[in-house]
Enzyme design. Structure first.
Site, PDB file in Angstrom:
ATOM      1  N   ASP A 123       0.724  -1.087   0.020  1.00 42.83           N
ATOM      2  CA  ASP A 123       0.128   0.006   0.055  1.00 42.83           C
ATOM      3  C   ASP A 123       0.845   1.310  -0.012  1.00 42.83           C
ATOM      4  OD1 ASP A 123       0.734  -0.841   2.696  1.00 42.83           O
ATOM      5  OD2 ASP A 123      -0.476   0.995   3.558  1.00 42.83           O
ATOM      6  N   GLU A 190       0.031  -0.925   5.986  1.00 42.00           N
ATOM      7  CA  GLU A 190       1.104  -0.588   6.575  1.00 42.00           C
ATOM      8  C   GLU A 190       1.017   1.119   6.982  1.00 42.00           C
ATOM      9  OE1 GLU A 190       5.040   1.309   7.758  1.00 42.00           O
ATOM     10  OE2 GLU A 190       3.669   1.658   6.005  1.00 42.00           O
TER      11      GLU A 190
END
Length: 491
Positions: A123, A190
């Site tokens: 991400d 994250e």
């Protein structure tokens, strides 16, 4: 002999003894850097660049509001990995945890050895609205221009995902077989804490009774001109990360008309409290990961700096004063205080009945949330101000003397032979802390050589990585897999 002469000779003798002892300490400092032993390898550069370039085009953006996630992009990214690395998906076991967190297992030949885990995340942070035109290349283009790959994720952290898989693919084609199980774990959230990605992976692994020798995540990099007195680039491997806490200071009381204010209003009292905190600050202390860093760096310093750090027992107060002089180095040795939000008032001529301030604190290993709260209360000395502190304390501190750390250090030196590889304290957060419950050690290192300007691009404008850096990152992951499989037994 007169008393004056005697005193002179005693003083001279003490100075001479001081110089002999400190000089001995300086000249007997030995380098902690292993000799590089690079393996010959030829990475398919065109293929590797194509993979990272394509990976950047998927808008796998993390938002604080999870309802904004476009999971179709995440699905497309996973399909892209399966199509780009067919041999990896054929020969390694592969599973999706909680839908989008990815776990690959490469079975080793010796079941008695604990596994090693390499982790990353796919991400990325959003591109700040209004800054799109400031990008030299579209942030999701993956453009390859002038020897650089451009776009969001080239440094944080799709480079880790494709870099690791590219390394595994290379080793598979070479016929390499690991001694111990190797896990490759990729989170998908994250950037907003990892609660649904890395955390869920850890839950699954914990249920299976798996304990890692170490887990290696993103983190420190090899940075040029990082340490005064050291001409070589310094590669820092995070052995812990600071905790992150939020302190709220709030006060309620009578408001009234601004024409008849009290000497100390709600706003004034909160402002005074913040001023006291900024004036006082937490005490700086060269200990833990910060001290470890200088233990590794000092032998590579110029003589003057080496002299000071080789005798830090004597010069510690001087060293701490110097480090406290700059924000970056001060953060290495103390819990930091950063007021970020102030809220009070709605009308220009009305005294607010409430006032509050938010302070972000990055907490040193060894400092607790309770101690932080007590420090704030003792410093502001205002019983009417309510203090609440929430957040997380620092992660555990991993070993720098173990074979685990040394294998990472060796792998880095094998690729970056001139770099000084040292431990350090990571200020930001990562998925690594999620793995603390299932790993003896957790380390944080992004294997690229960059400048301080590159660091600012990670969440900023014009994020990019050079092709040379990317290829070296792949080589590092090849080396770290090899180094981690050199016959170490369970401790």
């Amino acid at each position: 002999m007169t008393k004056r002469k005697l005193a002179f000779f005693i003083l001279s003798g003490l100075i001479l003894l001081f110089l002999i002892v400190t000089g001995f300490n300086t000249f007997t400092v030995r380098s902690k850097q292993p000799s590089p032993h690079p393996a010959k390898m030829t990475i398919n550069q065109d293929e590797a660049v194509q993979h990272l370039s394509k990976a950047i085009t998927f808008k796998t953006v993390s938002y604080q509001d999870r309802s904004k996630f476009d999971f179709k992009e995440f699905d497309r990214f996973i399909t892209f990995l399966q199509e780009s690395f067919p041999e990896v998906h054929q020969k390694l076991s592969f599973e999706k945890v909680n839908g989008y967190a990815l776990v690959y297992k490469w079975k080793g030949s010796d079941a008695s050895k604990n596994p090693i885990g390499l982790t990353s995340h796919y991400d990325v942070v959003p591109v700040l609205k209004g800054t799109e035109a400031n990008w030299k290349q579209d942030p999701f283009s993956g453009a390859v221009v002038d020897g650089r790959i451009w776009g969001r994720g080239t440094l944080d952290d799709k480079i880790g995902v494709t870099g690791i898989l590219q390394a595994v693919d290379y080793l598979l084609k070479e016929g390499y077989e690991p001694d111990r199980d190797m896990y490759f774990m990729f989170g998908f959230d994250e950037e907003i804490g990892g609660d649904e990605g890395a955390s869920k992976i850890v839950d699954a692994l914990k249920a299976r009774g798996i304990t890692f020798e170490y887990v290696l995540d993103e983190g420190g990099a090899i940075v040029e001109k990082m340490v005064p007195g050291v001409t070589q680039p310094v590669g820092v491997v995070g052995i812990s990360e600071k905790g992150s806490a939020t302190a709220e200071l709030s006060i309620e009381g009578s408001g009234g008309h601004s024409s008849q204010p009290k000497d100390h209003t709600n706003i004034g009292r909160i402002a005074s409290a913040i001023a006291k905190l900024e004036d006082t600050q937490f005490k700086g202390d060269l200990r833990g990961p910060g001290e470890d860093m200088f233990e590794f760096v000092a032998p590579e310093m110029s003589f003057g700096m080496k002299y000071v750090f080789a005798n830090k027992a004597i010069f510690k107060p001087v060293i701490e004063k110097i480090l406290l002089g700059q924000p970056a180095s001060a953060a290495l040795i103390r819990t930091t205080i950063a007021p970020t939000i102030f809220q009070a008032g709605e009308q220009y001529n009305a005294l607010p009945e409430k006032a509050s301030a938010i302070i972000n604190l990055r907490i040193m290993p060894g400092d607790s949330l309770n101690e932080v709260k007590r420090f704030i209360e003792d410093t502001i000395e205002d019983d009417d101000i309510k203090v609440t502190v929430t957040g997380s304390e620092a992660s555990k501190v991993s070993s720098v003397n173990s074979w685990q750390f040394k294998s990472i250090q060796q792998a880095a030196r094998n690729v970056y032979r001139d770099a000084v590889i040292a431990p350090y304290l990571m200020f930001a957060g990562s998925d690594a802390r999620q793995y603390d419950p299932v790993a003896k050690n957790t380390y944080r290192f992004l294997p690229v050589q960059i400048t301080s300007e590159d660091l600012n691009r990670m969440h900023g404008t014009n994020e990019h990585v050079s092709i040379e850096n990317y290829i070296n990152a792949i080589k590092f992951y090849v080396e770290v897999i090899r180094e981690g499989n050199k016959g170490k037994s369970v401790e």
